[in-house]
Design a protein around this motif. Structure first.
Motif, PDB file in Angstrom:
ATOM      1  N   GLY A  22      76.572 -12.298 -46.468  1.00 11.51           N
ATOM      2  CA  GLY A  22      76.063 -11.911 -45.160  1.00 11.51           C
ATOM      3  C   GLY A  22      76.460 -12.808 -44.018  1.00 11.51           C
ATOM      4  N   MET A  23      77.432 -13.683 -44.222  1.00 12.65           N
ATOM      5  CA  MET A  23      77.861 -14.559 -43.133  1.00 12.65           C
ATOM      6  C   MET A  23      78.612 -13.729 -42.090  1.00 12.65           C
ATOM      7  N   PRO A  24      78.192 -13.791 -40.822  1.00 13.73           N
ATOM      8  CA  PRO A  24      78.846 -12.973 -39.791  1.00 13.73           C
ATOM      9  C   PRO A  24      80.205 -13.536 -39.412  1.00 13.73           C
ATOM     10  N   THR A  25      81.017 -12.712 -38.782  1.00  9.72           N
ATOM     11  CA  THR A  25      82.329 -13.169 -38.350  1.00  9.72           C
ATOM     12  C   THR A  25      82.242 -14.068 -37.128  1.00  9.72           C
ATOM     13  N   PHE A  26      81.169 -13.944 -36.342  1.00 11.32           N
ATOM     14  CA  PHE A  26      80.949 -14.877 -35.232  1.00 11.32           C
ATOM     15  C   PHE A  26      79.633 -15.606 -35.436  1.00 11.32           C
ATOM     16  N   ILE A  27      79.704 -16.937 -35.343  1.00  9.69           N
ATOM     17  CA  ILE A  27      78.527 -17.783 -35.545  1.00  9.69           C
ATOM     18  C   ILE A  27      78.328 -18.634 -34.289  1.00  9.69           C
ATOM     19  N   PRO A  28      77.286 -18.390 -33.512  1.00  7.58           N
ATOM     20  CA  PRO A  28      77.038 -19.224 -32.332  1.00  7.58           C
ATOM     21  C   PRO A  28      76.509 -20.597 -32.733  1.00  7.58           C
ATOM     22  N   GLN A  29      77.019 -21.622 -32.069  1.00 12.58           N
ATOM     23  CA  GLN A  29      76.538 -22.985 -32.320  1.00 12.58           C
ATOM     24  C   GLN A  29      75.540 -23.350 -31.245  1.00 12.58           C
ATOM     25  N   VAL A  30      74.387 -23.884 -31.662  1.00 13.81           N
ATOM     26  CA  VAL A  30      73.304 -24.234 -30.745  1.00 13.81           C
ATOM     27  C   VAL A  30      73.024 -25.727 -30.841  1.00 13.81           C
ATOM     28  N   ASP A  31      72.247 -26.226 -29.885  1.00 15.13           N
ATOM     29  CA  ASP A  31      71.959 -27.669 -29.895  1.00 15.13           C
ATOM     30  C   ASP A  31      70.726 -28.004 -30.720  1.00 15.13           C
ATOM     31  N   GLY A  32      70.080 -26.988 -31.278  1.00 14.99           N
ATOM     32  CA  GLY A  32      68.941 -27.225 -32.155  1.00 14.99           C
ATOM     33  C   GLY A  32      67.593 -27.088 -31.491  1.00 14.99           C
ATOM     34  N   GLU A  52      95.033 -11.339 -34.512  1.00 16.63           N
ATOM     35  CA  GLU A  52      96.325 -10.803 -34.927  1.00 16.63           C
ATOM     36  C   GLU A  52      96.864 -11.545 -36.147  1.00 16.63           C
ATOM     37  N   LEU A  53      96.625 -12.860 -36.193  1.00 15.96           N
ATOM     38  CA  LEU A  53      97.136 -13.662 -37.301  1.00 15.96           C
ATOM     39  C   LEU A  53      96.343 -13.463 -38.589  1.00 15.96           C
ATOM     40  N   PHE A  54      95.004 -13.449 -38.480  1.00 16.39           N
ATOM     41  CA  PHE A  54      94.170 -13.517 -39.679  1.00 16.39           C
ATOM     42  C   PHE A  54      93.376 -12.249 -39.965  1.00 16.39           C
ATOM     43  N   GLY A  55      93.340 -11.317 -39.036  1.00 20.16           N
ATOM     44  CA  GLY A  55      92.662 -10.054 -39.291  1.00 20.16           C
ATOM     45  C   GLY A  55      91.194 -10.216 -39.598  1.00 20.16           C
ATOM     46  N   ASP A  56      90.727  -9.419 -40.569  1.00 20.58           N
ATOM     47  CA  ASP A  56      89.285  -9.412 -40.837  1.00 20.58           C
ATOM     48  C   ASP A  56      88.817 -10.575 -41.688  1.00 20.58           C
ATOM     49  N   ARG A  57      89.726 -11.509 -42.027  1.00 19.67           N
ATOM     50  CA  ARG A  57      89.263 -12.713 -42.730  1.00 19.67           C
ATOM     51  C   ARG A  57      88.950 -13.833 -41.752  1.00 19.67           C
ATOM     52  N   LEU A  58      89.087 -13.564 -40.454  1.00 19.57           N
ATOM     53  CA  LEU A  58      88.819 -14.574 -39.431  1.00 19.57           C
ATOM     54  C   LEU A  58      87.331 -14.678 -39.139  1.00 19.57           C
ATOM     55  N   MET A  59      86.843 -15.920 -39.012  1.00 21.33           N
ATOM     56  CA  MET A  59      85.482 -16.200 -38.570  1.00 21.33           C
ATOM     57  C   MET A  59      85.558 -17.234 -37.458  1.00 21.33           C
ATOM     58  N   LEU A  60      84.703 -17.100 -36.470  1.00 22.03           N
ATOM     59  CA  LEU A  60      84.687 -18.026 -35.345  1.00 22.03           C
ATOM     60  C   LEU A  60      83.326 -18.696 -35.225  1.00 22.03           C
ATOM     61  N   VAL A  61      83.360 -19.976 -34.847  1.00 24.52           N
ATOM     62  CA  VAL A  61      82.158 -20.727 -34.484  1.00 24.52           C
ATOM     63  C   VAL A  61      82.383 -21.258 -33.072  1.00 24.52           C
ATOM     64  N   SER A  62      81.426 -21.020 -32.177  1.00 21.44           N
ATOM     65  CA  SER A  62      81.596 -21.473 -30.795  1.00 21.44           C
ATOM     66  C   SER A  62      80.250 -21.835 -30.194  1.00 21.44           C
ATOM     67  N   GLN A  63      80.247 -22.897 -29.381  1.00 26.76           N
ATOM     68  CA  GLN A  63      79.032 -23.294 -28.669  1.00 26.76           C
ATOM     69  C   GLN A  63      79.026 -22.812 -27.224  1.00 26.76           C
ATOM     70  N   ASN A  64      80.063 -22.083 -26.815  1.00 29.74           N
ATOM     71  CA  ASN A  64      80.128 -21.613 -25.435  1.00 29.74           C
ATOM     72  C   ASN A  64      78.969 -20.721 -25.016  1.00 29.74           C
ATOM     73  N   PRO A  65      78.531 -19.748 -25.847  1.00 29.58           N
ATOM     74  CA  PRO A  65      77.389 -18.930 -25.417  1.00 29.58           C
ATOM     75  C   PRO A  65      76.155 -19.766 -25.070  1.00 29.58           C
ATOM     76  N   ALA A  66      75.874 -20.783 -25.871  1.00 29.68           N
ATOM     77  CA  ALA A  66      74.709 -21.635 -25.601  1.00 29.68           C
ATOM     78  C   ALA A  66      74.926 -22.474 -24.350  1.00 29.68           C
TER      79      ALA A  66
END
Length: 375
Positions: A104-114, A315-329
């Motif tokens: 159940g790990m999503p392809t996009f994971i937001p990083q938060v400061d806790g 384009e490079l990795f297709g559906d095996r790509l997962m991203l982690v980003s703190q920008n939304p927070a």
């Protein structure tokens, strides 16, 4: 560590980057008597440390030059201690990392400061959140912050439902990850991390700068994988980070991964801001990995947020790509959201801005959102 006449030989990079005397040199003029494991094609021509201060006379009463130098090279007076710390080798063959990604790990994971994660998630109900190493491990005390010493899981400490997956993003500035390396065997540090029951840990990565000696590159690549292996040995689902400087480094990783199936690999791109670094280092390496890693191996990239770069990664990795980003927070703290037209300052409520940016980032990735995980 090699064996000569039945006795262990403690190897180390050669002083003054003398390739012909280095046991790791793979050049055509390598001395077969000296060479033990040919993993390096030679010196780094861009190194800024060739005029080593070790040859200088230290100030009266001052520390030896090597004691105050942050760079590991063959000329260090304590290089054998460093080689002992990493197992007397620069190879990867002895490192094993097993495990699977949690279901159940999503392809996009937001990083938060806790902080305030319950409020951020109230209107979003996202499947997983990441928290950075500096929010858990103190660079000052070299231990876990009191908040994380509770008898509780990471999800409970963050105020999330137990069904929400939690990720420790083990990246940080050099002083932080160096402190973690030094303290990793003290006071059960790794065991304390394991007790928090993060569903996934992205192992710390040790830097590879273009102006460093090649020995430092080789040591840091091994340290990154060694630490990932130690975390995995503690029962933590762990993904190693890949950093490289030359094509030969990528080839070594690919050979090691072929012989040692992994749950995923990660690349930390948080410091790749300038187009020059993206064009000359990150993108060529990612292209090579896309062509040479197993087709079903998930790839976790941390720090991508620009729409064009995300599109390239897809384009490079297709559906095996997962991203982690703190920008939304980070944007949400200022009431701003991420949109196809870039940042928009809407003066929105923090939870609303955060939810909008998370959904936008997820929309840039292949669907369905939930695609990863093992049994």
């Amino acid at each position: 560590m090699s064996v000569f006449l039945g006795l262990p030989v403690r190897t180390a990079p050669a002083a003054r980057c003398d390739c012909r005397r280095c046991p790791w040199y793979s050049g055509a003029d390598a001395d077969p008597v000296v060479t033990i494991a040919p993993v390096c094609s030679g010196c780094n021509a861009d190194c800024s440390y060739c005029g080593c201060a070790r040859a200088e006379t230290p100030a009266v009463g001052g520390p030896p030059a090597c004691a105050s130098c942050p760079i590991r090279c063959g000329s260090r007076t304590d290089i054998t201690a460093w080689m002992s710390d990493i197992g007397h080798t620069l190879e990867f063959d002895d490192i094993r990392i097993s495990g699977v990604l949690p279901p159940g790990m999503p392809t996009f994971i937001p990083q938060v400061d806790g902080s305030g994660v319950t409020e951020l998630d109230a209107g979003l109900r996202w499947p997983a959140y990441a928290v950075g190493l500096r929010r858990v491990f103190s660079p000052h005390t070299h231990g876990i912050y009191p908040r994380w010493r509770q008898d509780a899981t990471a999800a409970q400490i963050l105020g999330l439902a137990e069904s929400t997956l939690t990720v420790l993003s083990g990246y940080g500035e050099d002083p932080l990850v160096e402190a973690f390396w030094t303290a990793r065997h003290r006071d059960g540090l790794i065991e304390r991390i394991a007790a928090l029951r993060f569903d996934l840990v992205l192992a710390p990565n040790y830097s590879i700068y273009g102006n460093w000696p090649r020995a430092e590159h080789l040591i840091n690549m091994r340290r990154s994988l060694l630490l990932a292996g130690e975390l995995a040995d503690a029962g933590i689902a762990t993904v190693p980070n890949l950093y490289w400087f030359r094509l030969e480094d990528l080839r070594r990783y690919a050979d090691w991964i072929t012989a040692n199936p992994l749950p995923a690999v990660a690349v930390n791109l948080q410091t790749v801001r300038e187009n020059r670094n993206w064009d000359t280092w990150a993108l060529p390496g990612l292209c090579w990995l896309a062509e040479n890693l197993p087709d079903d191996l998930p790839v976790i990239l941390t720090g991508l947020s620009r729409r064009d770069r995300v599109a390239t990664a897809v384009e490079l990795f297709g559906d095996r790509l997962m991203l982690v980003s703190q920008n939304p927070a980070q944007y949400a703290l200022h009431g701003a959201v991420m949109t196809p037209d870039g940042r928009q300052d809407l003066h929105a409520r923090i939870p609303d801005a955060f939810a909008a940016s998370v959904r936008y980032m997820a929309s840039l990735l292949p669907h369905p959102t939930l695609t990863r995980g093992g049994a």
